[in-house]
Each structure stands twice: as C-alpha cells, then as structure tokens.
Design a protein around this motif. Structure first.
Motif, short mmCIF file in Angstrom:
data_model
loop_
_atom_site.label_atom_id
_atom_site.label_comp_id
_atom_site.label_asym_id
_atom_site.label_seq_id
_atom_site.Cartn_x
_atom_site.Cartn_y
_atom_site.Cartn_z
N PHE A 1 39.13 24.01 34.06
CA PHE A 1 40.36 24.74 34.39
C PHE A 1 40.31 26.16 33.84
O PHE A 1 40.85 27.09 34.46
N GLU B 1 38.51 28.23 36.27
CA GLU B 1 39.38 28.44 37.43
C GLU B 1 40.36 29.59 37.16
O GLU B 1 40.60 30.43 38.04
N ARG C 1 40.62 33.18 39.07
CA ARG C 1 41.89 33.62 39.63
C ARG C 1 42.29 34.98 39.08
O ARG C 1 42.79 35.84 39.81
N ASP D 1 49.28 26.69 38.85
CA ASP D 1 48.68 27.49 39.93
C ASP D 1 48.90 28.98 39.73
O ASP D 1 48.25 29.79 40.40
#
Length: 331
Positions: A99, A102, A106, A281
C-alpha cells in the motif's frame, strides 16, 4: 668648463643613505583585510535567516529522524519515557508494504498532473496578459493576487459547495444539459472524479504565482526578434518555440520545479475536502504519514514515512538549486 657630476644612484641605492630600503612587490595588509571583509558580508547577511531556519526546522527534523528509528507508542507518549530503539524495522515495514508503494505512485501521478495543468494554464494566462491592453492586464493581475491571497480553507469550502451533492452549482449546471442526469451526484464516490475536484482546488491556488512569474519573464523577450520572425513568415507556434520560449525557459523551469515540490507535499486540500476523514483511495504521502501518526497511533511508522517524503522532496530541492546555479553561471 662644465664638468659632469657624479652619476645619480639607481635601484636600491636611490634612497637616502641610512634609510631602510623600500619593500617592493608586497600588497598592503589593509587591502587583504578589506577583501576578506567584503567576502564575508553576504554570509553575515544571510546568517540570521539560516539561524532562524535551523532553530525552527532543524530540531524538529532531527527529532523526526530519531523517532523513525524508535518504537513510540501511547504508553511512552503519556508516561513521558524514552521509547525503545527499533533500528530500521520501521523502514523495513514501510518498504515491504504494498500500500505504501501504491501511495507513492498516486502521489507521483498527482504531482505530474497538477504541475502540468498548472504550468499550461499559467502560460496561457501569461500570453493573454501580454496581448491585452494595460488596464485589462492590471485587472487580471489584481484578480490573480486576490486568488493567491485567498486562504486554502476558504477555497476548499467554496469548491465543496460547488460540487455539493444536494445544492452544488456544478450538478445544477450539468442537469441543464439534455440527457444528463446529475441530481444528487456524489463527486467523491469515484476517486477519479474526487481527485479531479482536488486537482481543481490545487491548481486554483497555484495558478496566480506561476502566471505572474511567467508574465514577468515574457517582458524580457525582445519584441524586435519576434517582429523580424513574423516578417519572415514564421507562424505563431514557430515564434513561440524558437524565440519566445528559449528566453523564458529558465523562469519556466524554475517555476515548474517549485510547483512540483509544492504539489508533492499537498495535504491541506485533501484533508479539508474530505472533512478530515479521507478514504484510503485519497491518501497521498503527506496524508498517509499524518494518518499513521495521529489516527492509527503508529508514531514511528508515520515518522518513517515523513522522513522518506522529506528525502524525496530534497531530490526536487537539489534539482532546483542546480538550476539556480546554472542560471547564475549563464549570466
């Protein structure tokens, strides 16, 4: 009868007898002292700023690095005891977490998109300000300064109202289009749409600085060169690519680098737009570090993420400093 007198002494014998011979080839000591003093003046002028930065930022940064190598929990926090030493275990935990990577990806994508949109919009505004009349240019400058002065909290509140699911202006305008049903549409239900709104907030606040700086750089472009190219039959795109942009390139690169550094550490806009409770998110590195530290109470893990973020930002800072040095050498 005139007789020639004795020859006049030259060289070392030209001084009166008994007086010390003059020293030749030496500079006075006063000149060297003055030169050293002049070289020291810039450092003395910036010394107060450097000391203030060390006092304000130096100690927290060192404490953050130390905390990242410890295992701070609420027990040590409330008791005021020193947390146990954990070595690099916090960094091992972070780097092995899928994560985390990730969030890094992002954050990088967010930085590229926001910086690209900001610089493209700023260049268009700067070119427009160059062509309008002086009073229109003055009005545009005033509007940009007003936008720049608007607090982030106010801007986030305005954009939250614009995209509100019940009373938002954007939903109302879209509903006026034939075949579009936008009643009670939640823009943050889809992360792509939510990030589009956040990008708009960030770009809104970043445009004034970039546009005003580029507009100032455009004033340094010699108009006679553009006029000569226009007479030779060059198109506007060719004039901009071969004449205008090379002149403003140093300022453009500098502003782009600063914008990327600022966008990489975005926190306030996401936190405010999601009412202090951003979903996973919407995590960027700054938000992720804050959540780990103060929401999940993994203080050392959050410190490790913050240290990694600082190191990544330092890479951008090094690029920025190198550009400044190159610009100074070019001048």
């Amino acid at each position: 009868m005139v007789t020639a007198g004795p020859p006049r002494p030259t060289g070392a014998l030209s001084h009166p007898p008994g007086s010390p011979a003059p020293h030749r080839g030496r500079r006075p000591a006063r000149g060297g002292t003055a030169s050293r003093a002049r070289r020291a003046v810039p450092y003395l002028l910036i010394a107060p700023t450097v000391l203030a930065l060390v006092a304000v930022l130096g100690y927290p940064l060192v404490d953050l690095v130390v905390l990242s190598f410890q295992d701070m929990t609420r027990r040590e926090l409330f008791a005021g005891t020193s947390p146990p030493w954990a070595g690099v275990s916090q960094y091992r935990t972070v780097f092995t977490d899928a994560f985390f990577w990730e969030v890094v990806g992002r954050t990088a994508l967010f930085t590229v998109v926001v910086s690209g949109v900001t610089m493209a919009g700023a260049m268009l505004i700067a070119l427009l300000m160059r062509r309008v009349s002086p009073w229109v240019r003055l009005t545009m400058s005033g509007v940009l300064v007003a936008v720049w002065a608007m607090p982030v909290m106010v801007a986030a509140s305005v954009f939250r109202w614009l995209v509100d699911a019940d009373f938002g202006v954007v939903n109302w305008l879209l509903g006026q289009l034939p075949g579009v049903e936008s009643a009670r549409h939640n823009w943050f239900e889809d992360p792509w749409q939510g990030f589009a709104v956040i990008v708009a907030v960030v770009v809104w606040g970043a445009l004034p600085f970039s546009a005003i700086t580029l507009q100032a750089a455009l004033t340094q472009v010699p108009p006679e060169l553009e006029e000569a190219a226009r007479v030779d039959g060059a198109e506007r795109s060719q004039i901009f690519r071969h004449i205008t942009f090379p002149v403003i390139k140093p300022a453009f690169v500098m502003v782009t680098t600063l914008t990327a550094i600022w966008n990489f550490g975005v926190f306030n806009q996401i936190w405010l737009m999601r009412s202090g409770q951003p979903e996973k998110d919407y995590y960027l590195l700054g938000v992720y570090s804050f959540i780990e530290s103060f929401a999940v109470n993994r203080y050392s893990t959050g410190a490790a993420i913050a240290v990694i973020t600082v190191l990544l930002l330092l890479v951008g800072a090094v690029v920025y400093v190198r550009q400044l040095v190159r610009m100074g050498e070019a001048e």
